[in-house]
Design a protein around this motif. Structure first.
Motif, mmCIF file in Angstrom:
data_model
loop_
_atom_site.group_PDB
_atom_site.id
_atom_site.type_symbol
_atom_site.label_atom_id
_atom_site.label_comp_id
_atom_site.label_asym_id
_atom_site.label_seq_id
_atom_site.Cartn_x
_atom_site.Cartn_y
_atom_site.Cartn_z
ATOM 1 N N MET A 5 0.847 -1.200 0.000
ATOM 2 C CA MET A 5 0.000 0.000 0.000
ATOM 3 C C MET A 5 0.880 1.247 0.000
ATOM 4 S SD MET A 5 -3.059 0.987 2.632
ATOM 5 C CE MET A 5 -4.039 2.460 2.381
ATOM 6 N N THR A 6 0.590 2.195 -0.899
ATOM 7 C CA THR A 6 1.423 3.392 -0.992
ATOM 8 C C THR A 6 0.984 4.458 -0.006
ATOM 9 O OG1 THR A 6 -0.001 4.313 -2.698
ATOM 10 C CG2 THR A 6 1.862 2.986 -3.429
ATOM 11 N N ASN A 7 1.892 5.313 0.339
ATOM 12 C CA ASN A 7 1.603 6.441 1.209
ATOM 13 C C ASN A 7 1.319 7.646 0.334
ATOM 14 O OD1 ASN A 7 1.601 8.595 2.968
ATOM 15 N ND2 ASN A 7 3.333 7.849 4.180
ATOM 16 N N ALA A 8 0.084 8.146 0.377
ATOM 17 C CA ALA A 8 -0.323 9.228 -0.522
ATOM 18 C C ALA A 8 0.378 10.537 -0.213
ATOM 19 C CB ALA A 8 -1.840 9.412 -0.452
ATOM 20 N N ASN A 9 1.062 10.617 0.933
ATOM 21 C CA ASN A 9 1.692 11.873 1.323
ATOM 22 C C ASN A 9 3.151 11.958 0.885
ATOM 23 O OD1 ASN A 9 -0.632 12.842 2.680
ATOM 24 N ND2 ASN A 9 -0.149 11.526 4.421
ATOM 25 N N HIS A 10 3.652 10.924 0.215
ATOM 26 C CA HIS A 10 5.042 10.933 -0.208
ATOM 27 C C HIS A 10 5.157 10.432 -1.642
ATOM 28 C CE1 HIS A 10 5.332 10.832 4.224
ATOM 29 N NE2 HIS A 10 6.455 11.486 4.051
ATOM 30 N N PHE A 11 6.162 10.959 -2.349
ATOM 31 C CA PHE A 11 6.403 10.511 -3.709
ATOM 32 C C PHE A 11 6.961 9.102 -3.675
ATOM 33 C CE2 PHE A 11 8.592 10.234 -7.787
ATOM 34 C CZ PHE A 11 7.671 10.839 -8.638
ATOM 35 N N GLN A 12 6.274 8.180 -4.367
ATOM 36 C CA GLN A 12 6.658 6.776 -4.376
ATOM 37 C C GLN A 12 7.559 6.489 -5.584
ATOM 38 O OE1 GLN A 12 5.792 4.677 -1.865
ATOM 39 N NE2 GLN A 12 4.880 6.478 -0.907
ATOM 40 N N PRO A 13 8.816 6.108 -5.351
ATOM 41 C CA PRO A 13 9.765 5.904 -6.455
ATOM 42 C C PRO A 13 9.290 4.907 -7.511
ATOM 43 C CG PRO A 13 10.904 5.916 -4.347
ATOM 44 C CD PRO A 13 9.447 5.915 -4.031
ATOM 45 N N VAL A 14 8.509 3.911 -7.125
ATOM 46 C CA VAL A 14 8.042 2.917 -8.089
ATOM 47 C C VAL A 14 6.646 3.262 -8.590
ATOM 48 C CG1 VAL A 14 7.464 0.493 -8.468
ATOM 49 C CG2 VAL A 14 9.468 1.090 -7.085
ATOM 50 N N HIS A 15 5.692 3.361 -7.699
ATOM 51 C CA HIS A 15 4.298 3.576 -8.091
ATOM 52 C C HIS A 15 4.110 4.893 -8.834
ATOM 53 C CE1 HIS A 15 0.123 4.965 -7.420
ATOM 54 N NE2 HIS A 15 -0.176 3.695 -7.628
ATOM 55 N N ASP A 16 4.625 5.989 -8.291
ATOM 56 C CA ASP A 16 4.389 7.303 -8.892
ATOM 57 C C ASP A 16 5.156 7.479 -10.203
ATOM 58 O OD1 ASP A 16 2.599 8.084 -6.979
ATOM 59 O OD2 ASP A 16 4.063 9.166 -5.760
ATOM 60 N N THR A 17 6.371 6.958 -10.274
ATOM 61 C CA THR A 17 7.126 7.106 -11.519
ATOM 62 C C THR A 17 6.499 6.283 -12.641
ATOM 63 O OG1 THR A 17 8.676 5.362 -10.833
ATOM 64 C CG2 THR A 17 9.309 7.646 -10.380
ATOM 65 N N ARG A 18 5.971 5.109 -12.322
ATOM 66 C CA ARG A 18 5.278 4.308 -13.348
ATOM 67 C C ARG A 18 4.034 5.039 -13.841
ATOM 68 N NH1 ARG A 18 5.462 -1.871 -10.872
ATOM 69 N NH2 ARG A 18 7.642 -2.321 -11.421
ATOM 70 N N ASN A 19 3.304 5.619 -12.919
ATOM 71 C CA ASN A 19 2.102 6.370 -13.284
ATOM 72 C C ASN A 19 2.455 7.547 -14.186
ATOM 73 O OD1 ASN A 19 -0.480 7.391 -13.412
ATOM 74 N ND2 ASN A 19 -0.626 7.891 -11.230
ATOM 75 N N LEU A 20 3.472 8.294 -13.794
ATOM 76 C CA LEU A 20 3.896 9.446 -14.586
ATOM 77 C C LEU A 20 4.430 9.010 -15.949
ATOM 78 C CD1 LEU A 20 4.467 12.368 -15.108
ATOM 79 C CD2 LEU A 20 6.424 12.260 -13.550
ATOM 80 N N TYR A 21 5.145 7.896 -15.996
ATOM 81 C CA TYR A 21 5.691 7.427 -17.271
ATOM 82 C C TYR A 21 4.575 7.075 -18.249
ATOM 83 C CZ TYR A 21 8.848 5.094 -20.514
ATOM 84 O OH TYR A 21 9.567 4.748 -21.634
ATOM 85 N N ARG A 22 3.500 6.509 -17.750
ATOM 86 C CA ARG A 22 2.355 6.212 -18.623
ATOM 87 C C ARG A 22 1.777 7.493 -19.206
ATOM 88 N NH1 ARG A 22 1.273 2.118 -14.669
ATOM 89 N NH2 ARG A 22 -0.082 3.541 -13.505
#
Length: 208
Positions: free
Chosen positions: A1-18
């Motif tokens: 489960m990701t923490n919505a208050n911090h930039f997630q190196p895996v989850h957020d970068t994958r989302n942004l890359y899409r």
């Protein structure tokens, strides 16, 4: 489960890359990534857009150049190096150039004259410019209107930007005139919107 208050190196970068892939495939389309910007630490020494895009695009195999007139620019360079494994270098050697604050017109010319555009034999050895603007819009209501044509555009597409010197477009036309050489642009604004101008995109505008 990701923490919505911090930039997630895996989850957020994958989302942004899409989102980036969609932007490159559909030149001028505005994608909203404001939610990801909200995850960037408030102590970040650069803009949220540069931080998020740097962590998405950079690794130890590529080099970057970071431009900012902010006093914290050296801190931003070191932070990006430390967290991505990439190394800061000159514009002529950079794979990605992050333009975090607006340069003067003569500085834009110098950057564009030195940016890598690849060669006819190796066009992939070109650079991408990540440009921070104040605002993006899908209409002609901002300072720099751009009418886009080319691959990925159905007929034409309108994009406009505020806080973008028209010299970027003039120099882009000069450096991208001999396809397949040229450089790609990624634009992001303060509201968390991004759009792309691949080298194959033709731009018609009264400012060019």
């Amino acid at each position: 489960m990701t923490n919505a208050n911090h930039f997630q190196p895996v989850h957020d970068t994958r989302n942004l890359y899409r989102h980036l892939l969609d932007s490159m495939a559909r030149p001028g389309k505005i994608n909203d990534i404001a939610e990801l910007f909200h995850h960037v630490p408030e102590t970040c020494p650069c803009s949220a857009g540069s931080y998020a895009l740097a962590h998405t695009l950079l690794d130890h195999q590529v080099r970057f150049h970071f431009y900012s007139q902010d006093l914290h620019a050296p801190d931003a360079e070191r932070s990006i190096e430390w967290t991505t494994g990439s190394h800061h270098t000159t514009p002529v050697d950079a794979d990605y150039l992050f333009i975090d604050t607006a340069p003067e017109t003569d500085e834009i010319r110098a950057i564009m004259q030195n940016v890598r555009i690849g060669t006819l034999a190796e066009p992939e050895k070109s650079a991408t410019i990540i440009l921070h603007v104040r605002k993006l819009s899908g209409s002609d209501n901002l300072d720099v209107p751009m009418l886009l044509h080319g691959p990925g555009v159905n007929g034409w597409h309108l994009l406009s930007a505020e806080g973008m010197d028209a010299e970027w477009l003039r120099m882009r036309a000069v450096r991208n005139r001999e396809y397949p050489t040229g450089c790609d642009f990624i634009l992001f604004d303060d509201e968390g919107q991004i759009a792309a101008l691949p080298r194959t995109t033709l731009i018609e505008s009264g400012v060019i």
